[in-house]
Design a protein around this motif. Structure first.
Motif, PDB file in Angstrom:
ATOM      1  N   ASP A 186     -17.533 -34.670  18.560  1.00  0.00           N
ATOM      2  CA  ASP A 186     -18.014 -33.294  18.453  1.00  0.00           C
ATOM      3  C   ASP A 186     -19.204 -33.152  17.501  1.00  0.00           C
ATOM      4  N   ASP A 187     -19.129 -33.774  16.328  1.00  0.00           N
ATOM      5  CA  ASP A 187     -20.197 -33.617  15.346  1.00  0.00           C
ATOM      6  C   ASP A 187     -21.515 -34.195  15.855  1.00  0.00           C
ATOM      7  N   ALA A 215     -22.967 -32.058  18.687  1.00  0.00           N
ATOM      8  CA  ALA A 215     -23.613 -30.852  18.149  1.00  0.00           C
ATOM      9  C   ALA A 215     -24.977 -31.183  17.544  1.00  0.00           C
ATOM     10  N   GLN A 216     -25.070 -32.316  16.861  1.00  0.00           N
ATOM     11  CA  GLN A 216     -26.340 -32.717  16.258  1.00  0.00           C
ATOM     12  C   GLN A 216     -27.388 -33.022  17.320  1.00  0.00           C
ATOM     13  N   TRP A 230     -26.447 -29.534  27.291  1.00  0.00           N
ATOM     14  CA  TRP A 230     -25.194 -28.763  27.312  1.00  0.00           C
ATOM     15  C   TRP A 230     -24.028 -29.694  27.020  1.00  0.00           C
ATOM     16  N   PRO A 231     -23.093 -29.266  26.162  1.00  0.00           N
ATOM     17  CA  PRO A 231     -21.942 -30.127  25.854  1.00  0.00           C
ATOM     18  C   PRO A 231     -20.974 -30.201  27.024  1.00  0.00           C
ATOM     19  N   ILE A 270     -27.483 -31.809  20.423  1.00  0.00           N
ATOM     20  CA  ILE A 270     -27.871 -30.562  21.073  1.00  0.00           C
ATOM     21  C   ILE A 270     -28.817 -29.763  20.178  1.00  0.00           C
ATOM     22  N   ALA A 271     -28.554 -29.758  18.872  1.00  0.00           N
ATOM     23  CA  ALA A 271     -29.452 -29.068  17.937  1.00  0.00           C
ATOM     24  C   ALA A 271     -30.830 -29.725  17.932  1.00  0.00           C
TER      25      ALA A 271
END
Length: 509
Positions: free
Chosen positions: A403-404, A407-408, A421-422, A410-411
């Motif tokens: 997850d982390d 998210a990084q 997209w996740p 995608i950012a």
């Protein structure tokens, strides 16, 4: 006036100036249009010069401010430049909208010796978007044209901005040039015909690119090291995935490993890329229509290499261990067969059921090598599955993993102007990848649903439980339609900017 040194790339000089767009004598001035029938920030002086005539002019040429709109208007002396170019920005334009509009403008302005860009650009992020969009929107691959068209690139492009004198803005332009160079080089590789970019030829091209970048690094800058593993070394190491996929081709596979290790590194990232230089599907041969653009299947490896070289040029304080897994998936008397069992670099046995699901096999070897480098995180990028295109379309990448890290990534994509997209990796996928009756893992299980998630679960088995994310870029890596914003037809270079931003963020963490 000039606020920073002009930055030369090819035949075009980019400069920052604080001049009024209404007074500049560039041969064309580009301004943005908003949906409410007014000009966007940066074009106030042009709006004032036209006064009450502006709304009627916009209506006459059909400029409603929608993204993708472009209109060209002779100025007749209303402003100093002879040509006004109106580009739609949409409502509340951000950096992504500005990047797209600048790309549209680049193709609209032809045969102009100088162009002034008066788009929203009141900070480093927007200035960078203007430069990236204009350069990428004007990209053309002409290496195979016997009589290339006369270049229409202007000799000078001026970015008009009230913050032209700030050092951070000049730095943003320089960074943008490095990113664009990397994206352009990736597009060139992906657009190259597959007969001319076989695994050995691609490995040679990577080594040559590393040499060129190292020559241009400042004194004391950390150089990029390259090691090319040929078929003999791959056999000695037990890289059964690469060797199995490449067995049907007359051009043997390669694994190219890059290392960028600055003395001030504060993090260590491994980047892994799929490099199938042409994918026929092997014995599970693809339909003819699906094979037409399969030169694109090495885009992940190209992105990994160019992102690493860009990081070195930018001097980012992050160690990078990069792995480009190169093979050609062809039909031959030694081609792997459904039912074969391959042993990957880390000793895992894999039952092959679908020879057209080859990307995960070469990545298995490369991921095993990446784990041994002991990075903080691993990010792999691949044109891996048609399932992801069905799920997300052809402009979004799917991101899976921890997850982390997801998210990084995608950012980083958001900062780079690349949409992602996740996607999940459900627990039951672990049962599916372990469904082989004769090997440790099943490469494919014949179930139609969730194939992209199955592929991600398969890759996860080779990550050594390290923090990891997987980018499936099968959709956005190749534009089969017409140009759109900064994306031209053919290879898009998707993922390069995202990887650079991901590495940059690790250096700032």
């Amino acid at each position: 006036m000039h606020s920073a040194a002009d930055i030369l790339r090819g035949v075009t000089t980019f400069a920052l100036r604080t001049a009024s767009p209404a007074k500049t004598r560039a041969e064309a001035v580009v301004v943005g249009v908003l949906p409410d029938g007014v000009l966007a920030p940066g074009a106030e002086d042009v709006a004032a010069a036209y006064g009450r005539k502006l709304k009627g002019l916009l209506a006459t040429v059909g400029a409603k401010g929608a993204p993708g709109e472009v209109a060209k208007v002779p100025t007749g002396g209303t402003i100093a430049s002879p040509l006004l170019v109106l580009v739609g920005l949409g409502a509340d334009p951000d950096a992504a909208a500005v990047r797209r509009a600048a790309g549209n403008a680049a193709r609209a302005v032809t045969n102009a010796a100088s162009v002034a860009l008066a788009l929203p650009a009141d900070g480093p992020e927007l200035v960078r978007a203007v430069v990236e969009g204009y350069r990428l929107g004007g990209y053309a691959f002409t290496s195979y044209k016997s009589k290339p068209a006369t270049p229409t690139t202007p000799a000078e492009v001026v970015v008009l901005t009230p913050v032209a004198r700030r050092a951070e803005v000049a730095a943003a332009v320089e960074s943008a040039q490095v990113v664009v160079d990397a994206v352009v080089a990736t597009r060139d590789w992906v657009n190259t015909p597959p007969a001319d970019l076989t695994p050995p030829a691609f490995a040679d091209a990577i080594a040559a690119a590393v040499k060129d970048v190292n020559k241009g690094l400042p004194k004391g800058g950390a150089k990029v090291k390259v090691d090319v593993l040929d078929e003999t070394r791959l056999a000695e190491l037990g890289c059964g995935g690469l060797l199995g996929v490449g067995a049907g081709s007359a051009a043997p596979p390669r694994l190219v490993e890059l290392t960028y290790a600055p003395a001030d590194a504060v993090a260590h990232v491994a980047l892994v890329g799929k490099g199938i230089t042409f994918d026929s599907g092997g014995l599970w041969i693809k339909p003819a229509a699906s094979m037409a653009t399969m030169k694109e299947d090495m885009a992940g490896a190209a992105a990994v290499v160019q992102a690493t070289l860009a990081a070195a040029r930018l001097g980012l304080p992050v160690r990078i261990s990069a792995f480009a897994a190169l093979a050609e998936n062809m039909i031959g008397d030694a081609a792997m067969r459904p039912g074969d069992v391959l042993t990957t670099y880390d000793g895992t046995t894999v039952e092959v059921s679908n020879t057209d699901a080859e990307g995960r096999l070469v990545l298995a070897d490369a991921l095993g090598r990446a784990v041994e480098a002991e990075p903080d995180t691993i990010v792999d990028i691949a044109t891996l599955t048609g399932h992801m295109v069905l799920a997300l379309g052809d402009r979004l990448a799917g991101v899976m993993g921890d997850d982390d890290v997801v998210a990084q990534v995608i950012a980083a994509g958001a900062a780079a102007g690349e949409d992602a997209w996740p996607m999940p990796i459900p627990e039951y996928m672990d049962d599916r990848i372990h469904s082989s009756a004769i090997a440790d893992l099943a490469q494919y299980d014949g179930i139609r649903w969730g194939g992209g998630l199955f592929a991600a679960a398969f890759l996860r088995a080779f990550t050594g439980a390290l923090p990891w994310a997987h980018l499936d870029i099968a959709g956005p890596t190749f534009n089969k339609g017409g140009p759109n914003g900064h994306l031209t037809a053919g290879a898009t270079g998707y993922g390069v900017a995202t990887l650079i931003e991901y590495v940059r963020a690790r250096g700032d963490a």
